[in-house]
Design an enzyme around this catalytic site. Structure first.
Site, short mmCIF file in Angstrom:
data_model
loop_
_atom_site.label_atom_id
_atom_site.label_comp_id
_atom_site.label_asym_id
_atom_site.label_seq_id
_atom_site.Cartn_x
_atom_site.Cartn_y
_atom_site.Cartn_z
N THR A 18 -48.85 21.60 -12.83
CA THR A 18 -47.29 21.70 -13.36
C THR A 18 -46.81 20.40 -13.66
O THR A 18 -47.14 19.20 -13.52
CB THR A 18 -47.17 21.27 -11.80
OG1 THR A 18 -48.02 22.50 -11.15
CG2 THR A 18 -45.74 21.38 -11.73
N GLY A 54 -48.81 19.19 -7.36
CA GLY A 54 -49.72 20.27 -5.81
C GLY A 54 -49.17 20.79 -4.86
O GLY A 54 -48.44 21.27 -5.17
N HIS A 55 -50.32 21.01 -3.43
CA HIS A 55 -50.02 21.61 -2.23
C HIS A 55 -48.79 22.33 -2.46
O HIS A 55 -47.62 21.42 -1.45
CB HIS A 55 -50.68 21.16 -1.41
CG HIS A 55 -50.40 22.64 -0.35
ND1 HIS A 55 -51.56 22.08 1.25
CD2 HIS A 55 -50.43 23.78 -0.21
CE1 HIS A 55 -50.78 23.10 1.64
NE2 HIS A 55 -50.83 23.90 1.02
N ARG A 92 -45.74 34.76 -5.37
CA ARG A 92 -45.70 33.61 -4.26
C ARG A 92 -44.97 32.89 -4.97
O ARG A 92 -45.19 32.60 -6.21
CB ARG A 92 -46.72 32.87 -3.53
CG ARG A 92 -47.12 31.86 -3.21
CD ARG A 92 -47.37 30.87 -4.38
NE ARG A 92 -47.32 28.91 -3.66
CZ ARG A 92 -47.75 28.02 -4.52
NH1 ARG A 92 -47.61 28.31 -5.75
NH2 ARG A 92 -47.75 26.83 -3.39
N VAL A 93 -43.87 32.17 -4.67
CA VAL A 93 -43.11 31.14 -5.00
C VAL A 93 -44.04 29.65 -4.44
O VAL A 93 -43.13 29.73 -3.41
CB VAL A 93 -41.49 31.59 -4.81
CG1 VAL A 93 -41.23 30.05 -4.93
CG2 VAL A 93 -41.74 32.75 -5.51
C1 SD4 Z 1 -47.04 25.08 -6.53
N1 SD4 Z 1 -47.08 22.60 -6.52
O1 SD4 Z 1 -46.60 26.07 -7.42
C2 SD4 Z 1 -47.29 23.93 -7.67
C3 SD4 Z 1 -48.76 23.88 -7.79
C4 SD4 Z 1 -49.10 22.49 -8.56
O2 SD4 Z 1 -50.20 21.55 -8.53
O3 SD4 Z 1 -48.40 21.88 -8.96
N2 SD4 Z 1 -50.05 22.26 -8.66
O4 SD4 Z 1 -47.31 24.96 -5.37
#
Ligand code: SD4
Length: 349
Positions: free
Chosen positions: A199, A251-252, A227-228
């Site tokens: 991302t 990230g998550h 999924r968003v």
């Molecule tokens: C998400 N934050 O869709 C994004 C994914 C991401 O490293 O950043 N992955 O949750």
């Protein structure tokens, strides 16, 4: 006088004088941030996640040439969206569980206090530009799915197949190895390392102290269709306040949404924290929340924040070590290590 010092003095007085004065102290802090000029030569500054080296370079040059900071960061992020080798952004991004690429993005323009965002967008490789279009051409902030696609096509965007051979192969491999226990298995690069922080978040402050930010992603690889994540959610994946600064995440996404992370980082900066300290404090909130959630609901996966303030100070932090970010200042373009809460455990993503 630094914002921190003046805040401390102010707070002493406000404690004695009660609630009314406390309110004034908050306003005073905002004013300090807005009115203390940036040290000469400290602006512009552009920060991004580690995959944004070309993006920060492009945005920095554009800002130096007089471009608006939002146009600049979006042009920078477009480079990564167009790159088939970055497998978690735009063209070539890893698909959802049905093999379809669904993109999320958001942007914020500090000087005009506007935002735009797009969720679960298919077939358009530059969702960040669509987010800006929603901001510029409507009085809405967020469009998703079919409606977002219709909006983009009506404005001349081209419908394209975003799945590359490489991302299709990885998806097929994931499907072949799917077990009943799998929820989300991160894909791996050639060396066997999980591909995680793809991302892109990119934030900039120009020489006049005007601030903008953008976030763009294909989201968690092999996610449930529809999924968003956090990236298109204003306040979670991205937040800009022209009087204070900007922050964004990678990230998550689910963990970040629960702490409204980017907004929380900006609020900590408003109260006088440095960008790095503001990121660290927000990550600690994630850790506290994840501890209380049932284990099956969400393990502690990596989250990183990238922040700048109006004076051109910058910083980034991640839950796990060995996470880096990209930065462009007058000293040049480079990658730096994020501050972190925990050493990266073996196999962590
Ligand atoms: C998400 N934050 O869709 C994004 C994914 C991401 O490293 O950043 N992955 O949750």
């Amino acid at each position: 006088m630094s914002p921190k010092v003046s805040r401390r003095n102010f707070l002493k007085k406000s404690t004695a004088a009660g609630m009314g004065a406390a309110l004034i102290s908050h306003m005073a802090v905002e004013n300090v941030m807005a009115q203390t000029p940036a040290p000469p030569g400290s602006l512009p500054v552009v920060i991004s996640s580690v995959n944004g080296l070309e993006a920060v370079k492009k945005a920095f040059e554009m800002i130096k040439g007089g471009s608006d900071p939002l146009d600049a960061v979006i042009a920078g992020v477009n480079i990564v969206e167009d790159d088939p080798n970055d497998m978690t952004v735009g063209y070539g991004g890893l698909p959802n569980e049905d093999g379809e690429v669904e993109l999320d993005a958001s942007c914020m323009h500090g000087p005009t206090c506007r935002a735009g965002s797009v969720g679960a967008l298919k077939f358009i490789k530059n969702p960040s530009t669509v987010a800006k279009l929603i901001m510029d051409r409507s009085n809405r902030i967020m469009l998703v799915g079919e409606g977002a696609l219709k909006f983009a096509l009506a404005h001349g965007f081209k419908k394209e197949n975003l799945l590359t051979d490489k991302s299709r192969e990885l998806w097929l491999k994931w499907k072949d190895n799917l077990s009943t226990h799998d929820d989300w298995e991160p894909p791996h690069d050639k060396e066997g390392n999980p591909i995680t922080h793809g991302t892109i978040n990119c934030n900039a402050v120009d020489a006049r102290g005007n601030i903008a930010g953008v976030n763009s992603t294909s989201g968690m690889a092999f996610k449930v269709a529809g999924r968003v994540g956090d990236s298109p959610i204003i306040g979670a994946g991205l937040y800009v306040d022209n009087e204070v600064g900007a922050a964004g995440s990678t990230g998550h996404g689910e963990a970040n949404i629960k702490v409204v992370g980017a907004h929380t980082v900006v609020e900590f900066m408003r109260d006088g924290a440095s960008p790095e300290e503001a990121c660290v404090r927000t990550l600690k909130r994630i850790v506290e929340m994840q501890k209380k959630a049932p284990k099956w609901w969400g393990e502690l996966q990596n989250v990183a924040y990238y922040a700048i303030n109006k004076r051109g100070q910058f910083g980034a932090a991640a839950i796990y070590g060995e996470t880096r970010y990209a930065i462009a200042t007058r000293e040049g373009v480079r990658r730096l290590e994020c501050a972190y809460l925990f050493k990266k455990p073996a196999g962590a993503n």
